[in-house]
Scaffold this active site. Structure first.
Site, PDB file in Angstrom:
ATOM      1  N   ARG A  55      17.807  -0.841   3.060  1.00 15.49           N
ATOM      2  CA  ARG A  55      17.606  -0.897   4.507  1.00 15.49           C
ATOM      3  C   ARG A  55      16.340  -1.688   4.803  1.00 15.49           C
ATOM      4  O   ARG A  55      15.619  -2.083   3.904  1.00 15.49           O
ATOM      5  CB  ARG A  55      17.488   0.513   5.085  1.00 15.49           C
ATOM      6  CG  ARG A  55      16.573   1.418   4.266  1.00 15.49           C
ATOM      7  CD  ARG A  55      16.002   2.567   5.020  1.00 15.49           C
ATOM      8  NE  ARG A  55      15.084   2.123   6.045  1.00 15.49           N
ATOM      9  CZ  ARG A  55      13.828   1.714   5.795  1.00 15.49           C
ATOM     10  NH1 ARG A  55      13.354   1.696   4.559  1.00 15.49           N
ATOM     11  NH2 ARG A  55      13.046   1.327   6.772  1.00 15.49           N
ATOM     12  N   GLY A  56      16.086  -1.893   6.094  1.00 16.49           N
ATOM     13  CA  GLY A  56      14.925  -2.664   6.513  1.00 16.49           C
ATOM     14  C   GLY A  56      15.305  -4.117   6.700  1.00 16.49           C
ATOM     15  O   GLY A  56      15.915  -4.729   5.810  1.00 16.49           O
ATOM     16  N   ALA A  57      14.971  -4.683   7.852  1.00 15.94           N
ATOM     17  CA  ALA A  57      15.487  -6.001   8.232  1.00 15.94           C
ATOM     18  C   ALA A  57      15.290  -7.084   7.167  1.00 15.94           C
ATOM     19  O   ALA A  57      16.260  -7.718   6.745  1.00 15.94           O
ATOM     20  CB  ALA A  57      14.879  -6.420   9.567  1.00 15.94           C
ATOM     21  N   ARG A  89      25.986  -3.938   9.305  1.00 11.94           N
ATOM     22  CA  ARG A  89      25.113  -3.331  10.317  1.00 11.94           C
ATOM     23  C   ARG A  89      24.855  -4.382  11.392  1.00 11.94           C
ATOM     24  O   ARG A  89      24.413  -5.488  11.080  1.00 11.94           O
ATOM     25  CB  ARG A  89      23.787  -2.846   9.706  1.00 11.94           C
ATOM     26  CG  ARG A  89      23.947  -1.683   8.732  1.00 11.94           C
ATOM     27  CD  ARG A  89      22.615  -1.039   8.394  1.00 11.94           C
ATOM     28  NE  ARG A  89      22.089  -0.273   9.518  1.00 11.94           N
ATOM     29  CZ  ARG A  89      20.842   0.229   9.562  1.00 11.94           C
ATOM     30  NH1 ARG A  89      20.022   0.029   8.565  1.00 11.94           N
ATOM     31  NH2 ARG A  89      20.444   0.907  10.609  1.00 11.94           N
ATOM     32  N   GLN A 203      12.807   8.231   8.097  1.00 18.21           N
ATOM     33  CA  GLN A 203      12.284   7.181   7.220  1.00 18.21           C
ATOM     34  C   GLN A 203      10.765   7.191   7.149  1.00 18.21           C
ATOM     35  O   GLN A 203      10.186   6.755   6.163  1.00 18.21           O
ATOM     36  CB  GLN A 203      12.763   5.805   7.676  1.00 18.21           C
ATOM     37  CG  GLN A 203      14.209   5.517   7.345  1.00 18.21           C
ATOM     38  CD  GLN A 203      15.106   5.725   8.544  1.00 18.21           C
ATOM     39  OE1 GLN A 203      14.910   6.667   9.299  1.00 18.21           O
ATOM     40  NE2 GLN A 203      16.080   4.852   8.716  1.00 18.21           N
ATOM     41  N   ASP A 244      13.838  -5.125  13.932  1.00 20.37           N
ATOM     42  CA  ASP A 244      15.133  -5.450  13.349  1.00 20.37           C
ATOM     43  C   ASP A 244      15.763  -6.665  14.017  1.00 20.37           C
ATOM     44  O   ASP A 244      16.592  -7.336  13.413  1.00 20.37           O
ATOM     45  CB  ASP A 244      16.073  -4.254  13.457  1.00 20.37           C
ATOM     46  CG  ASP A 244      15.703  -3.171  12.463  1.00 20.37           C
ATOM     47  OD1 ASP A 244      16.306  -3.158  11.375  1.00 20.37           O
ATOM     48  OD2 ASP A 244      14.804  -2.366  12.743  1.00 20.37           O
ATOM     49  N   ASN A 254      13.773  -2.127  17.540  1.00 23.88           N
ATOM     50  CA  ASN A 254      13.239  -1.474  16.341  1.00 23.88           C
ATOM     51  C   ASN A 254      13.761  -0.041  16.315  1.00 23.88           C
ATOM     52  O   ASN A 254      14.408   0.422  17.262  1.00 23.88           O
ATOM     53  CB  ASN A 254      11.707  -1.506  16.351  1.00 23.88           C
ATOM     54  CG  ASN A 254      11.119  -1.127  14.999  1.00 23.88           C
ATOM     55  OD1 ASN A 254      11.471  -1.700  13.966  1.00 23.88           O
ATOM     56  ND2 ASN A 254      10.218  -0.150  14.982  1.00 23.88           N
ATOM     57  N   LYS A 255      13.462   0.669  15.243  1.00 27.18           N
ATOM     58  CA  LYS A 255      13.961   2.036  15.084  1.00 27.18           C
ATOM     59  C   LYS A 255      13.697   2.859  16.340  1.00 27.18           C
ATOM     60  O   LYS A 255      12.619   2.783  16.936  1.00 27.18           O
ATOM     61  CB  LYS A 255      13.273   2.694  13.879  1.00 27.18           C
ATOM     62  CG  LYS A 255      13.816   4.071  13.535  1.00 27.18           C
ATOM     63  CD  LYS A 255      15.248   3.999  13.056  1.00 27.18           C
ATOM     64  CE  LYS A 255      15.769   5.375  12.690  1.00 27.18           C
ATOM     65  NZ  LYS A 255      17.159   5.313  12.240  1.00 27.18           N
TER      66      LYS A 255
END
Length: 371
Positions: A55-57, A89, A203, A244, A254-255
């Protein structure tokens, strides 16, 4: 000389006798255990992406690129593999960027009649180049971010607040926003890193706290809804988050939970800084309302799951809400540019955040050539 932990092996290409594989650090198992997940084909990698094992852009872009190379090396349909990966995603723009870039290298070699093996080698070389470039971008973002903090808050040590996870677990290098905090820490200028737990999959608690402890940072973990009291008490000098997707007007996805932090920061006159590579900027998305926000399973809200219990569809945990309770569970929210003090990229920082400034940064990035 302080203790320097070994670099995290988050993602690597391996070639055992039975054929090439992509090896991932399974982030759903952290912090309890460091377990590697071996992907032998693209469907396995898609599952890893959807379950947030990877995960993570920025790292999604790298993983997507290697996924195309994996399909090519194993003789699978590259176009089909690219389609599966791009759709894994929807919000993280880097994933599609990495897939398209490596696929383009594959098709270019294939179009020259170089044969399947040479085309697969070209794809792998492009994926490795993307990996290297992200590591270099991470280092430059840390330098620019630290310089910006010094400019905004000269001659002091900082209490920084961060959201979600933006360290080596999301990057080919040491990360985005976390890399800035890490650089400040190594210079002896970090008083404390405030780490939001980051609902619904925690996270921050599971991953950022893990990375902070691993690197010896002074940090404290807090529930997401406790951040306001920290601002009110004057205990936050700046907010650092990743992204993201950044739209052409400077809106940042973003999250989920990032937008309320921006509102709090604005009210309390605290710098709110986004740190992300230029590959996260999507000039084809005009503004924040055009960003597709991924909706995740409501069971991630109505149930408590262990990291190992996280799945693509949710479920399998301890029920904490009435049976059948409806839940709102967006993976991201969108922060408008007027709430953002600066966006820091590997090409420098822009402040104020404007569409013109973003376009200039991206143009500068695209003009960089490797001799």
């Amino acid at each position: 000389m302080g203790f320097e932990p070994s670099a995290l092996s988050v993602l690597r290409w391996d070639e055992p006798p039975e054929g090439p594989v992509l090896v991932l650090l399974d982030q759903t198992r952290l912090p309890a255990e460091e377990v590697e997940l071996v992907c032998t084909d693209v469907p396995a990698l898609v599952r890893a992406i959807q379950t947030l094992a990877v995960r993570g852009a920025p790292l999604l872009g790298i993983a997507g690129g290697y996924g195309v190379a994996l399909a090519a090396a194993r003789g699978f349909d590259v176009a089909e593999a690219a389609g599966l990966l791009e759709g894994a995603r929807p919000t993280a723009v880097n994933l599609g960027y990495g897939v398209r870039r490596v696929a383009a290298a594959y098709w270019a070699a294939s179009g020259k009649g170089e044969g399947d093996e040479a085309a697969a080698a070209a794809a792998l070389a492009e994926a490795r180049a993307l990996h290297r470039e992200d590591a270099q971008a991470s280092r430059r973002m840390a330098e620019y971010g630290q310089a910006l903090l010094e400019e905004l808050l000269p001659g002091r040590a900082y209490q920084l607040l961060t959201h979600c996870n933006t360290g080596a677990l999301v990057s080919g290098g040491e990360g985005t926003a976390f890399a800035v905090a890490l650089r400040v820490h190594r210079q002896g200028r970090l008083r404390r890193l405030w780490v939001d737990e980051t609902r619904p999959l925690l996270q921050g608690a599971r991953l950022t706290a893990y990375e902070a402890a691993r690197n010896g940072l002074a940090y404290s973990l807090l529930t997401d809804n406790a951040a306001g009291s920290l601002f009110a008490a004057g205990e936050v000098d700046a907010v650092l988050i990743g992204a993201d997707r950044i739209a052409a007007d400077g809106s940042v996805a973003n999250k989920v939970g990032s937008y309320p932090l921006a509102v709090l920061a604005k009210y309390h006159h605290v710098p709110f800084i986004v740190v992300a590579p230029t590959t996260t900027v999507d000039l084809e998305t005009p503004d924040g309302t055009s960003i597709i926000v991924e909706q995740r399973s409501g069971q991630e809200v109505t149930e408590l799951t262990s990291p190992q219990g996280v799945s693509a569809i949710g479920g399998g945990g301890i029920v904490v809400a009435p049976l059948g309770a409806p839940a709102y569970n967006p993976a991201f929210d969108v922060t408008p540019p007027e709430l953002i003090t600066a966006i820091v990229t590997e090409e420098g920082a822009i402040s104020p955040v404007t569409g013109v400034g973003l376009a200039e940064l991206c143009a500068r990035s695209s003009q960089v050539t490797i001799s």
